[in-house]
Design a protein around this motif. Sequence first.
Motif, PDB file in Angstrom:
ATOM      1  N   TRP A  98      -6.143   9.533  -4.391  1.00 58.01           N
ATOM      2  CA  TRP A  98      -6.751   8.540  -3.822  1.00 58.01           C
ATOM      3  C   TRP A  98      -5.930   7.331  -3.025  1.00 58.01           C
ATOM      4  O   TRP A  98      -5.105   7.858  -3.434  1.00 58.01           O
ATOM      5  CB  TRP A  98      -7.038   7.533  -5.032  1.00 58.01           C
ATOM      6  CG  TRP A  98      -6.052   7.448  -5.749  1.00 58.01           C
ATOM      7  CD1 TRP A  98      -5.036   7.422  -6.564  1.00 58.01           C
ATOM      8  CD2 TRP A  98      -6.078   5.918  -6.278  1.00 58.01           C
ATOM      9  NE1 TRP A  98      -4.194   6.554  -7.011  1.00 58.01           N
ATOM     10  CE2 TRP A  98      -5.038   5.702  -7.357  1.00 58.01           C
ATOM     11  CE3 TRP A  98      -6.639   4.672  -6.175  1.00 58.01           C
ATOM     12  CZ2 TRP A  98      -3.947   4.803  -7.718  1.00 58.01           C
ATOM     13  CZ3 TRP A  98      -6.137   3.558  -6.985  1.00 58.01           C
ATOM     14  CH2 TRP A  98      -5.139   3.619  -7.694  1.00 58.01           C
ATOM     15  N   GLN A  99      -5.855   6.697  -2.399  1.00 55.74           N
ATOM     16  CA  GLN A  99      -4.625   5.363  -1.337  1.00 55.74           C
ATOM     17  C   GLN A  99      -4.668   4.512  -2.187  1.00 55.74           C
ATOM     18  O   GLN A  99      -5.235   3.130  -2.103  1.00 55.74           O
ATOM     19  CB  GLN A  99      -5.434   4.645  -0.052  1.00 55.74           C
ATOM     20  CG  GLN A  99      -5.956   6.064   0.388  1.00 55.74           C
ATOM     21  CD  GLN A  99      -6.314   6.467   2.178  1.00 55.74           C
ATOM     22  OE1 GLN A  99      -7.684   5.548   1.688  1.00 55.74           O
ATOM     23  NE2 GLN A  99      -5.223   6.265   3.215  1.00 55.74           N
ATOM     24  N   ALA A 147       1.061  -1.242   0.185  1.00 56.18           N
ATOM     25  CA  ALA A 147      -0.241  -0.216  -0.111  1.00 56.18           C
ATOM     26  C   ALA A 147       0.756   1.168  -0.126  1.00 56.18           C
ATOM     27  O   ALA A 147       2.053   1.227   0.422  1.00 56.18           O
ATOM     28  CB  ALA A 147      -1.102   0.412   1.215  1.00 56.18           C
ATOM     29  N   GLY A 188      -0.616   4.708   0.901  1.00 52.19           N
ATOM     30  CA  GLY A 188      -1.181   5.991   1.474  1.00 52.19           C
ATOM     31  C   GLY A 188      -1.321   6.271  -0.128  1.00 52.19           C
ATOM     32  O   GLY A 188      -2.062   6.475  -0.866  1.00 52.19           O
ATOM     33  N   LEU A 189      -2.332   7.586   1.073  1.00 55.56           N
ATOM     34  CA  LEU A 189      -3.251   9.416  -0.247  1.00 55.56           C
ATOM     35  C   LEU A 189      -1.866   9.758  -0.637  1.00 55.56           C
ATOM     36  O   LEU A 189      -0.440  10.298  -0.749  1.00 55.56           O
ATOM     37  CB  LEU A 189      -3.434   9.862   1.185  1.00 55.56           C
ATOM     38  CG  LEU A 189      -4.626  10.604  -0.017  1.00 55.56           C
ATOM     39  CD1 LEU A 189      -5.872   9.672  -0.259  1.00 55.56           C
ATOM     40  CD2 LEU A 189      -4.875  11.949   1.027  1.00 55.56           C
ATOM     41  N   THR A 242      -3.300   0.742  -3.863  1.00 57.65           N
ATOM     42  CA  THR A 242      -2.554  -0.832  -3.389  1.00 57.65           C
ATOM     43  C   THR A 242      -2.327  -1.474  -4.785  1.00 57.65           C
ATOM     44  O   THR A 242      -2.434  -1.638  -5.373  1.00 57.65           O
ATOM     45  CB  THR A 242      -3.215  -1.408  -2.720  1.00 57.65           C
ATOM     46  OG1 THR A 242      -4.394  -0.854  -1.559  1.00 57.65           O
ATOM     47  CG2 THR A 242      -2.938  -2.571  -1.862  1.00 57.65           C
TER      48      THR A 242
END
Length: 249
Positions: free
Chosen positions: A201-202, A177, A179-180, A204
Amino acid sequence: MQQHPKGIWRFFMVNPNGIEFKVSARHALFTDPLTKIGGEKCSYHIPTYEALKGITKSIYWKPTLIWVIDEVRVMKRIRTQTKGTKPLDYGGGNTLAIYTFLADVEYQVRAHFEWNLHRPELKDDRIPAKHLAIAQRMVERGGRQDVFLGTRDCQGYVESCVFGEGDSPYDVEGELAFGLVFHGFDYPDETGESKLHARFWQPTMFNGRVTFKRPEDCTVRKYVRDMGIKKFGDQNLRGVEAEAAELED
């Protein structure tokens, strides 16, 4: 006949206006454009939606259509390199800044185009087969314009590829991931509103692949400024039929 990996046929059935390509470069710098006001910069570890959309537009674009980035696959291990640069200073001259670039990058990209419904004056130019044929031809030629990965300091090179072919060092790495992060801009000619917003957005990455959210599905936005819509017509736009005929000659 070339054998396509599992899932490729399904993609083209779902997105008949899709293209796939590989882009590589010695360096890349993917950042939030709203932070590009001097000082140090550090690249995100994966390309932003907006950067990949810009690359795709450099391959082929018309105001008739909007490119939607579906997925990116990271083909080389993520590495960084820090270098001193001399960007222009707002007060004149140059200033010294430290930038952290991604080094030796390669990505496979999957994208498709949709009609820009906010440009009804161009509805006669909506001929999907001809736009797709030109786009695929431009992929084979390495793009219609110079390709840059996040900044003009990072020139890249485009080649045709089959998305999913070849090995990636992240094929069995599982989930990662980030993060933002910055996703892209809502431009007035694509939204119909005379305002520019930045989206976030975040993401992954799973086994080296990042599936992008569609712009309208991003829930975090920041108002940037008011912006007008550029007008297109016969004087500054060639129709796709004329371009396709020229390529066939």
